[in-house]
Design a protein around this motif. Structure first.
Motif, mmCIF file in Angstrom:
data_model
loop_
_atom_site.group_PDB
_atom_site.id
_atom_site.type_symbol
_atom_site.label_atom_id
_atom_site.label_comp_id
_atom_site.label_asym_id
_atom_site.label_seq_id
_atom_site.Cartn_x
_atom_site.Cartn_y
_atom_site.Cartn_z
ATOM 1 N N GLY A 32 15.740 80.111 -6.056
ATOM 2 C CA GLY A 32 15.615 78.817 -5.690
ATOM 3 C C GLY A 32 16.924 77.815 -5.234
ATOM 4 O O GLY A 32 16.938 77.017 -3.980
ATOM 5 N N PRO A 33 17.625 77.294 -6.274
ATOM 6 C CA PRO A 33 18.802 77.194 -5.721
ATOM 7 C C PRO A 33 19.601 77.431 -4.542
ATOM 8 O O PRO A 33 20.661 77.066 -4.168
ATOM 9 C CB PRO A 33 19.901 76.635 -7.016
ATOM 10 N N LEU A 34 19.588 78.736 -4.945
ATOM 11 C CA LEU A 34 20.987 79.760 -3.870
ATOM 12 C C LEU A 34 20.109 79.263 -2.415
ATOM 13 O O LEU A 34 20.946 79.125 -1.444
ATOM 14 C CB LEU A 34 20.908 81.565 -4.691
ATOM 15 N N LEU A 35 18.695 79.384 -1.907
ATOM 16 C CA LEU A 35 18.146 79.845 -0.722
ATOM 17 C C LEU A 35 17.768 78.052 -0.203
ATOM 18 O O LEU A 35 17.831 77.942 0.802
ATOM 19 C CB LEU A 35 16.645 80.251 -1.478
ATOM 20 N N LEU A 36 17.672 77.085 -1.483
ATOM 21 C CA LEU A 36 17.546 75.970 -0.789
ATOM 22 C C LEU A 36 19.278 75.683 -0.465
ATOM 23 O O LEU A 36 19.357 74.372 0.669
ATOM 24 C CB LEU A 36 17.365 75.188 -2.201
#
Length: 612
Positions: free
Chosen positions: A237-241
């Protein structure tokens, strides 16, 4: 991080782009006319009326002021009534214009999107696997709902404002030709600047279409049920966001910079026009003070100057809008101009297949020197494939990932055409077969089969839409695919909505979805060729054994091609083909290939060793 997109192509001369842009307006008018003829006529009538009625109001205003100066009560009331009637008519016309525009827009939006989807259906698989063509589809869909109608309404707006300006210009010319020249000259720079910024906005949006799709994809992964498990478990999540935020911020900065420059130039150039307008206001007022103009004339000229400048500015704005819309309509035209593969063009003169007298009749599938390269690639996915499969024979395709197995299936089902060589069915080249007749003979289930967020019956019935309402056929296909237990577990049987996209939908496990997909393949009762690409990948050992026991019984007399990595499945085939690097390297029965101690024997031994 993804590579930066290529810079936008160098801009062509403005005159060339201007002419090309306006050339799309007649095409847009034809689209609107085809969708809503009566609406187009109504738009034209209301537009002309909306142009002429303000002129009547301006003249009535002059007569009211003159009547007030003469203290004529009857004349004043008469012209007030006339002006009121004109105003009421104008209001009704404007309301009618807005209503007709909304109705035509709604009708056109549906029709254009249908045409886009019809065109999409006519394209081959290669188009959808080509990023350039996919960008064209994205751009076409993005502009479809608004641009054609906006182009036509801008053209009508140009007509309306030109008629209005012509009337006001006649009044101003009687006052002073220099007033008319000054007002026109003051309005032109702002319009040219707006057209320039419209072109920059168009080039920016087209240039970043691939990145726009990337942004949409990141949003899809972050907010879609099919990805949520891995996103959470792997902490994606944090990477793609972060990627979504960075790309979104880049888009914002580009849009902000363009919007600021557009607004600054527009404000500065509009100020020039306003100063010119008020300069002539002062000139007219001084003429009235000196007694050279009556109060009614001053009122009329002031209205004519303000409304005339506004009409001319609106006309130029309409020209700018037509230019901008023409730019975006070029995307729609380019998409519609994509060449449709011959495969998808059905010849009504062909009941089944075209005659090919030079071919010798034979019952089965033949590959003759077949080679294939994917568009834009130099390596061969398949090369030098020579193979004959008699009717009724079962064939298993074996090989490592990337060996060419799925490509083989795509060529057999004519999703792609061979780069070299040819494929024949019953002695006729596949290109000689009518597409519908060919597809009616082939039943296919791919490893990445579709999971339709529709009813269970539709998920099965899509295998042959002619039997979509035939419950007996649906249940027979369900039974053949081994999906009886799946349907029995659903709260409303075949009418149960599958998937989680819509309310009351029931999600299935991977194995259950695969059984439904198998049932879909068995809907094709007329299909004498079955192609199964990893058909039991999501099934457990018992379910797989059950499916293939049933499969062997149901496919007697049919030609079958099975791709599988599971050797208990492979070994039951009449014939096994081993593909390596796009070439056929071995073929034979399970026992003969094991005895040959080649690639097949090695792969079989590796898999068998895992069960020891």
């Amino acid at each position: 991080m993804p590579p930066d997109p290529p810079p936008p192509a160098p801009a062509r001369p403005f005159s060339e782009r201007l002419g090309e842009s306006f050339a799309h307006v007649p095409k847009a008018a034809a689209l609107v006319w085809r969708s809503a003829r009566s609406g187009t006529i109504a738009l034209s009538i209301f537009t002309v009326a909306a142009a002429l009625l303000p002129l009547g109001m301006a003249y009535a205003g002059k007569r009211i002021v003159d009547a007030l100066v003469l203290r004529s009560k009857a004349e004043t009331l008469r012209w007030v009534a006339i002006e009121g009637g004109v105003l009421i008519t104008l209001l009704l016309v404007q309301r009618g214009l807005a209503l007709v525009r909304a109705l035509v827009g709604a009708r056109l939006s549906v029709d254009i999107n249908v045409r886009i989807l019809e065109k999409a259906l006519s394209l081959g698989l290669s188009h959808f696997e080509d990023p350039t063509t996919y960008d064209m589809l994205t751009r076409a869909r993005r502009e479809a709902s608004s641009r054609p109608l906006t182009a036509v309404t801008d053209a009508l707006q140009l007509l309306q404002q030109t008629l209005a300006f012509a009337g006001y210009a006649a009044l101003l010319a009687a006052m002073s030709p220099w007033v008319l020249v000054a007002l026109v000259a003051a309005a032109v720079p702002a319009t040219l600047a707006e057209m320039r910024f419209s072109n920059q906005a168009f080039r920016l949006r087209n240039w970043r279409s691939p990145e726009g799709r990337r942004l949409t994809y990141l949003e899809y992964v972050l907010a879609n049920d099919s990805h949520v498990k891995e996103v959470k478990l792997f902490g994606l999540g944090p990477l793609l966001l972060g990627r979504f935020r960075r790309l979104g911020e880049t888009f914002y900065r580009e849009d902000r910079d363009l919007a600021v420059r557009r607004a600054a130039w527009g404000a500065a150039l509009s100020l020039v026009g306003t100063l010119v307008l008020y300069g002539f206001y002062a000139f007219t007022a001084l003429a009235a003070v000196a007694g050279r103009r009556t109060l009614g004339e001053v009122t009329l000229y002031l209205i004519a100057m303000r409304q005339g400048q506004q009409a001319f500015q609106s006309a130029l704005t309409a020209v700018g809008g037509m230019y901008e819309n023409g730019l975006y309509l070029s995307n729609l035209s380019a998409f519609f101009a994509i060449t449709t593969p011959p495969l998808l063009t059905t010849n009504p003169e062909l009941p089944g297949s075209r005659e090919a007298p030079h071919e010798k009749p034979e019952a089965g599938v033949r590959f003759e020197g077949v080679g294939f390269r994917y568009p834009g690639r130099e390596t061969w996915a398949l090369r030098g494939v020579d193979l004959f499969v008699p009717r009724g024979q079962s064939v298993a395709l074996v090989g490592h990932n990337g060996a060419g197995k799925t490509t083989f299936v795509k060529l057999l089902t004519r999703l792609y055409e061979p780069t070299e060589g040819r494929i024949l069915l019953d002695g006729r080249d596949l290109t000689a077969w009518d597409p519908d007749a060919l597809r009616s003979r082939v039943g296919v289930i791919f490893q990445d089969f579709n999971r339709y967020q529709l009813s269970a019956g539709e998920n099965v019935g899509f295998g042959d839409v002619t039997g979509l309402e035939d419950e007996e056929r649906l249940r027979l296909a369900v039974s053949r695919g081994g999906a009886d237990d799946v349907v029995a577990s659903l709260p409303a049987g075949l009418t149960t909505l599958l998937g989680r996209w819509f309310r009351d939908g029931v999600e299935l496990s991977g194995g259950q979805w695969q059984k439904v997909a198998l049932a879909r393949a068995f809907m094709r009762e007329r299909a004498d060729i079955l192609v199964l690409d990893e058909p039991t990948a999501a099934l457990d050992a018992d379910a797989e054994h059950e499916v293939f026991e049933r499969f062997r019984a149901l496919t007697q007399g049919r030609t079958t091609f099975v791709i599988s990595h599971r050797f208990p499945t492979v070994r039951t085939a009449d014939r096994i083909i081993v593909l390596e690097g796009g070439h056929i390297t071995e073929e034979g029965t399970h026992h003969s290939l094991v005895a040959a101690a080649g690639t097949y024997a090695r792969l079989f031994a590796l898999q068998a060793g895992g069960y020891q």
